[in-house]
Write an enzyme that holds these catalytic residues in place. Structure first.
Site, mmCIF file in Angstrom:
data_model
loop_
_atom_site.group_PDB
_atom_site.id
_atom_site.type_symbol
_atom_site.label_atom_id
_atom_site.label_comp_id
_atom_site.label_asym_id
_atom_site.label_seq_id
_atom_site.Cartn_x
_atom_site.Cartn_y
_atom_site.Cartn_z
ATOM 1 N N GLY A 9 69.874 45.933 28.918
ATOM 2 C CA GLY A 9 68.535 45.378 28.866
ATOM 3 C C GLY A 9 67.527 46.477 29.117
ATOM 4 O O GLY A 9 67.554 47.129 30.161
ATOM 5 N N MET A 10 66.631 46.705 28.161
ATOM 6 C CA MET A 10 65.687 47.820 28.242
ATOM 7 C C MET A 10 64.252 47.316 28.179
ATOM 8 O O MET A 10 63.849 46.671 27.214
ATOM 9 C CB MET A 10 65.969 48.832 27.141
ATOM 10 C CG MET A 10 67.388 49.389 27.202
ATOM 11 S SD MET A 10 67.691 50.753 26.070
ATOM 12 C CE MET A 10 66.675 52.035 26.788
ATOM 13 N N SER A 11 63.493 47.623 29.234
ATOM 14 C CA SER A 11 62.117 47.142 29.356
ATOM 15 C C SER A 11 61.091 48.211 29.027
ATOM 16 O O SER A 11 59.896 47.934 28.960
ATOM 17 C CB SER A 11 61.878 46.667 30.790
ATOM 18 O OG SER A 11 62.006 47.758 31.690
ATOM 19 N N GLY A 12 61.549 49.446 28.864
ATOM 20 C CA GLY A 12 60.622 50.544 28.675
ATOM 21 C C GLY A 12 60.334 51.269 29.975
ATOM 22 O O GLY A 12 59.555 52.220 30.005
ATOM 23 N N GLY A 13 60.970 50.855 31.063
ATOM 24 C CA GLY A 13 60.795 51.500 32.356
ATOM 25 C C GLY A 13 61.847 52.565 32.603
ATOM 26 O O GLY A 13 62.821 52.695 31.852
ATOM 27 N N VAL A 14 61.673 53.305 33.685
ATOM 28 C CA VAL A 14 62.572 54.420 33.962
ATOM 29 C C VAL A 14 63.954 53.942 34.398
ATOM 30 O O VAL A 14 64.975 54.561 34.056
ATOM 31 C CB VAL A 14 61.946 55.368 35.014
ATOM 32 C CG1 VAL A 14 61.794 54.673 36.360
ATOM 33 C CG2 VAL A 14 62.767 56.642 35.156
ATOM 34 N N ASP A 15 64.043 52.835 35.132
ATOM 35 C CA ASP A 15 65.343 52.360 35.611
ATOM 36 C C ASP A 15 66.286 51.994 34.460
ATOM 37 O O ASP A 15 67.446 52.400 34.431
ATOM 38 C CB ASP A 15 65.169 51.152 36.533
ATOM 39 C CG ASP A 15 64.608 51.535 37.889
ATOM 40 O OD1 ASP A 15 64.820 52.682 38.329
ATOM 41 O OD2 ASP A 15 63.949 50.695 38.514
ATOM 42 N N CYS A 94 64.098 34.105 35.740
ATOM 43 C CA CYS A 94 64.235 34.990 34.581
ATOM 44 C C CYS A 94 65.616 35.636 34.558
ATOM 45 O O CYS A 94 66.253 35.721 33.505
ATOM 46 C CB CYS A 94 63.146 36.061 34.615
ATOM 47 S SG CYS A 94 63.157 37.161 33.179
ATOM 48 N N GLY A 118 68.993 47.679 34.829
ATOM 49 C CA GLY A 118 68.587 48.686 35.793
ATOM 50 C C GLY A 118 68.399 48.148 37.193
ATOM 51 O O GLY A 118 67.707 48.777 38.005
ATOM 52 N N CYS A 193 55.508 39.466 35.864
ATOM 53 C CA CYS A 193 55.353 40.038 34.522
ATOM 54 C C CYS A 193 54.335 39.309 33.658
ATOM 55 O O CYS A 193 53.605 39.930 32.895
ATOM 56 C CB CYS A 193 56.706 40.106 33.816
ATOM 57 S SG CYS A 193 57.486 38.494 33.528
#
Length: 350
Positions: A9-15, A94, A118, A193
């Site tokens: 799962g990729m949110s665009g954050g660093v983690d 969520c 992450g 969010c």
């Protein structure tokens, strides 16, 4: 881990970006997925960040539209909770329905072996419980096991948490910098969010039929001390913004929704030695045994307190603490631990 596929799962954050990098370096075939959950400003920029990271890592990337389901399962639940004088935790919903629900379904459709996020937590086999269990991460400060208790236990064997052993966010950012990931210095998101400005009262008024409805602020004996302008604007433990004068500090200790009243009391009134929990989800065990000893955490940032669990006739669970806890809030979650293992949890009820 060659040939093993993992959906990240990729949110665009660093983690999440570093999680994908670490898994690829470990030999997994990594596939990124971004869940579209709500309409928001900067949405395209976020997706561009994810796309660039996936291109840089040379991994596939999917975007799935979950906006309608997110409204039903998370936003509507959020509104319903405040409408009933409860304080919800939408991140828990969520995680249950999307980050470890929809993602697992997509993984099955794609023939992927594992899913990863992450989050700061871990899964491993427990000899004591004879199954894969959810555990705290190595970082007490960053540990997120509290907000993961509601996921389906059947998903646990398929979860990977690449950040489980990291103790400091600075380590994650350094890995991102060392690998020239453009999100290395991207700020963490601290707000809910779907309420990026943090103004949940405004959100409720614009997205539901909740509106300011004046009523009385009363003490525990029913004596009127002041006026409020809507029950949804208050939460248990609140001290500021009451607009009343009193010889001792007063805090919100409860509500009488039928009489449209906010009930206040002194600091000592916020403490209790027992509470009831509903909507139970168990991970390490299949049923509660009366009198079983656990450590119970009633907020993300609090310390677990030694306690015992008992079954109520109505299906809820009674938690009795060894020492009184402060500010137990209906709608928030009580999560049960055996040291670093998450036993399960549920929502605090009135």
């Amino acid at each position: 881990m060659e040939n093993k596929k993992v959906l990240v799962g990729m949110s665009g954050g660093v983690d999440s970006s570093v999680s994908a990098l670490l898994l690829k370096n470990q030999g997994y075939e990594v596939i990124g997925v971004t869940l579209q959950l709500w309409e928001k400003n900067g949405e395209e920029t976020e997706y561009c960040d994810v796309k660039k990271i996936c291109e840089q890592l040379d991994i596939k990337h999917y975007i799935t539209n979950e906006k309608d389901n997110f409204k039903k399962c998370v936003i509507d639940d959020f509104i319903c909770a405040y409408s009933n004088c409860k304080t919800p935790n939408p991140c828990i919903e969520c995680n249950k329905y999307f980050k470890f629900g929809s993602m697992h379904k997509l993984a099955l459709q794609l023939g992927v072996d594992y899913i990863a996020t992450g989050h700061y937590a871990r899964t491993e086999y427990s000899e004591k419980y004879g199954r894969i269990v959810l555990k705290k991460s190595s970082s007490e400060k960053k540990d997120q096991s509290y907000v993961l208790y509601s996921i389906d236990k059947q998903v646990l064997p398929y979860l990977i948490f690449p950040l489980a052993d990291f103790k400091d966010k600075g380590q994650i950012r350094q890995i991102a910098r060392d690998n020239e990931l453009k999100v290395a210095n991207k700020p963490d998101s601290e707000d809910i969010c779907f309420i990026p400005d943090g103004d949940y009262k405004k959100f409720l008024e614009e997205n539901s039929n909740l509106s300011p409805k004046p009523g009385n602020i009363v003490d525990k004996q029913g004596f009127v001390l002041g006026k409020h302008n809507g029950l949804y604007k208050y939460t248990i433990g609140q001290r500021k913004g009451l607009g009343i004068s009193h010889p001792t500090p007063l805090f919100v200790v409860g509500f009488n929704s039928k009489r449209n009243e906010v009930i206040v009391g002194e600091h000592a009134d916020l403490f209790q030695k027992e509470l009831n929990v509903e909507e139970i989800n168990l991970l390490a065990i299949d049923k509660i045994i009366d009198g079983m000893e656990v450590q119970t955490k009633i907020r993300y940032a609090t310390t677990p307190i030694n306690s015992r669990l008992y079954k109520n006739e109505n299906g809820t669970i009674k938690v009795i603490f060894d020492e009184a806890v402060r500010g137990a809030t209906p709608g928030q979650s009580a999560v049960f631990y055996d040291e670093d293992i998450v036993i399960g949890g549920g929502k605090i009820c009135q």
